[in-house]
Design an enzyme around this catalytic site. Sequence first.
Site, short mmCIF file in Angstrom:
data_model
loop_
_atom_site.label_atom_id
_atom_site.label_comp_id
_atom_site.label_asym_id
_atom_site.label_seq_id
_atom_site.Cartn_x
_atom_site.Cartn_y
_atom_site.Cartn_z
N ASP A 95 10.66 17.53 8.59
CA ASP A 95 11.35 18.81 8.82
C ASP A 95 10.49 19.62 9.78
O ASP A 95 9.51 19.10 10.31
CB ASP A 95 11.57 19.52 7.47
CG ASP A 95 12.81 20.41 7.47
OD1 ASP A 95 12.99 21.17 8.44
OD2 ASP A 95 13.59 20.35 6.50
N LYS A 106 8.28 10.99 2.04
CA LYS A 106 8.55 10.89 3.48
C LYS A 106 9.15 12.17 4.07
O LYS A 106 10.27 12.17 4.59
CB LYS A 106 9.50 9.72 3.75
CG LYS A 106 8.98 8.36 3.31
CD LYS A 106 9.95 7.26 3.69
CE LYS A 106 9.43 5.87 3.40
NZ LYS A 106 9.33 5.52 1.97
N THR A 122 10.01 0.05 8.83
CA THR A 122 9.98 -1.41 9.07
C THR A 122 11.38 -2.02 8.98
O THR A 122 11.57 -3.17 9.36
CB THR A 122 9.03 -2.11 8.10
OG1 THR A 122 9.35 -1.67 6.79
CG2 THR A 122 7.59 -1.79 8.41
N ASP A 171 5.73 9.14 -2.52
CA ASP A 171 6.30 8.59 -1.28
C ASP A 171 7.64 9.27 -0.99
O ASP A 171 8.69 8.67 -1.16
CB ASP A 171 6.46 7.08 -1.49
CG ASP A 171 7.04 6.36 -0.30
OD1 ASP A 171 6.90 6.86 0.82
OD2 ASP A 171 7.61 5.26 -0.50
N ARG A 198 8.29 -5.44 -7.24
CA ARG A 198 8.94 -6.48 -8.06
C ARG A 198 8.06 -7.62 -8.53
O ARG A 198 8.24 -8.08 -9.66
CB ARG A 198 10.18 -7.00 -7.31
CG ARG A 198 11.31 -6.00 -7.35
CD ARG A 198 12.34 -6.25 -6.30
NE ARG A 198 11.83 -5.98 -4.97
CZ ARG A 198 12.56 -6.04 -3.86
NH1 ARG A 198 13.83 -6.39 -3.94
NH2 ARG A 198 12.04 -5.76 -2.69
N LYS A 240 3.09 4.29 -7.23
CA LYS A 240 3.89 4.93 -6.18
C LYS A 240 5.19 5.45 -6.79
O LYS A 240 5.91 4.71 -7.45
CB LYS A 240 4.23 3.94 -5.07
CG LYS A 240 5.10 4.55 -3.97
CD LYS A 240 5.29 3.61 -2.80
CE LYS A 240 6.52 2.75 -2.91
NZ LYS A 240 7.79 3.46 -2.68
O1 C5P Z 1 9.41 -4.62 -4.95
P1 C5P Z 1 8.62 -4.55 -3.69
O2 C5P Z 1 7.20 -5.10 -3.83
O3 C5P Z 1 9.32 -5.11 -2.50
O4 C5P Z 1 8.44 -2.97 -3.47
C1 C5P Z 1 7.84 -2.44 -2.35
C2 C5P Z 1 7.90 -0.94 -2.37
O5 C5P Z 1 7.52 -0.46 -1.10
C3 C5P Z 1 9.30 -0.38 -2.62
O6 C5P Z 1 9.11 0.87 -3.28
C4 C5P Z 1 9.84 -0.19 -1.24
O7 C5P Z 1 10.80 0.83 -1.17
C5 C5P Z 1 8.60 0.23 -0.48
N1 C5P Z 1 8.64 -0.05 0.95
C6 C5P Z 1 8.91 -1.30 1.48
N2 C5P Z 1 8.89 -1.52 2.82
C7 C5P Z 1 8.63 -0.53 3.63
C8 C5P Z 1 8.35 0.73 3.14
C9 C5P Z 1 8.37 0.95 1.78
O8 C5P Z 1 9.14 -2.24 0.75
N3 C5P Z 1 8.59 -0.77 4.90
#
Ligand code: C5P
Length: 245
Positions: free
Chosen positions: A72, A69, A131, A67, A222, A40
């Site tokens: 417009d 998003k 979220t 991603d 992460r 992603k």
């Molecule tokens: O590091 P982590 O597993 O939390 O990363 C999740 C990814 O998904 C990040 O790129 C974060 O910006 C994205 N994301 C999220 N929650 C959402 C939408 C996108 O964590 N509701």
Amino acid sequence: MSEEGTTLHDDRLIVALDVHTMADVQQLVTTLGDTVSYYKVGMELFYSVGPDVVRYLKQQGKHVFLDLKLHDIPNTVAGGLTSLMTLGADIVNVHASGGYTMMKTAAERLHAAAAEQGVPCPKIIAITVLTSMNDDDWAKLGETEPIADRVTRLAKLTKSAGLDGVVASPREAASIRAACGEDFLIVTPGVRPAGASIDDQSRIATPAQALKNGATHLVVGRPIRAAENPREAAISIIKEMASSN
Ligand code: C5P
């Protein structure tokens, strides 16, 4: 899950490349090797490195969820998505709150452009309600419909506009699956292996729970990127995913 030689991989796992430089991207992609086939690319990376990051990932034979998003007017979103398709993105996304006409125009124009260019059309998915939205922020927008109901309503609208799926939290996945049927992508971030650090995520699920709830793809950042051994971390998540089959 499949095994090629000794390499485990699962196309349902999407690793979030939340880094800022091509050097960091190359290092992680090299470390993960054949274990990870889907990445992603979000705003931070795309705005700092630019389209080259998508080209690099495609040259490495990877799938890309871009991603960005988009939100417009219909003509602008359709044009933006067409540009992203030209880069080779496999999944692109828009905000469902841009409305039915925006989504439908975008889907129709992208399919037509793909056919004209003779390239595969990327899957188009939508964000329903971010979220991060809490009840207080929601009320300040003047909204009275419960957030959960709005999520399901927008998921159905997304489907009726001809899009392929939505981004959702693992906890929203089950009601979206029930409302939108089997043939609908549900891409869920907020996934944490059992016992892992939660970081700043709040509405989390394990890989197996998220898939059981109806997710088709898991976005994990992460827990893999920050692991001492990212490849081993990815393999262990892939094994957890297999346990839900
Ligand atoms: O590091 P982590 O597993 O939390 O990363 C999740 C990814 O998904 C990040 O790129 C974060 O910006 C994205 N994301 C999220 N929650 C959402 C939408 C996108 O964590 N509701």
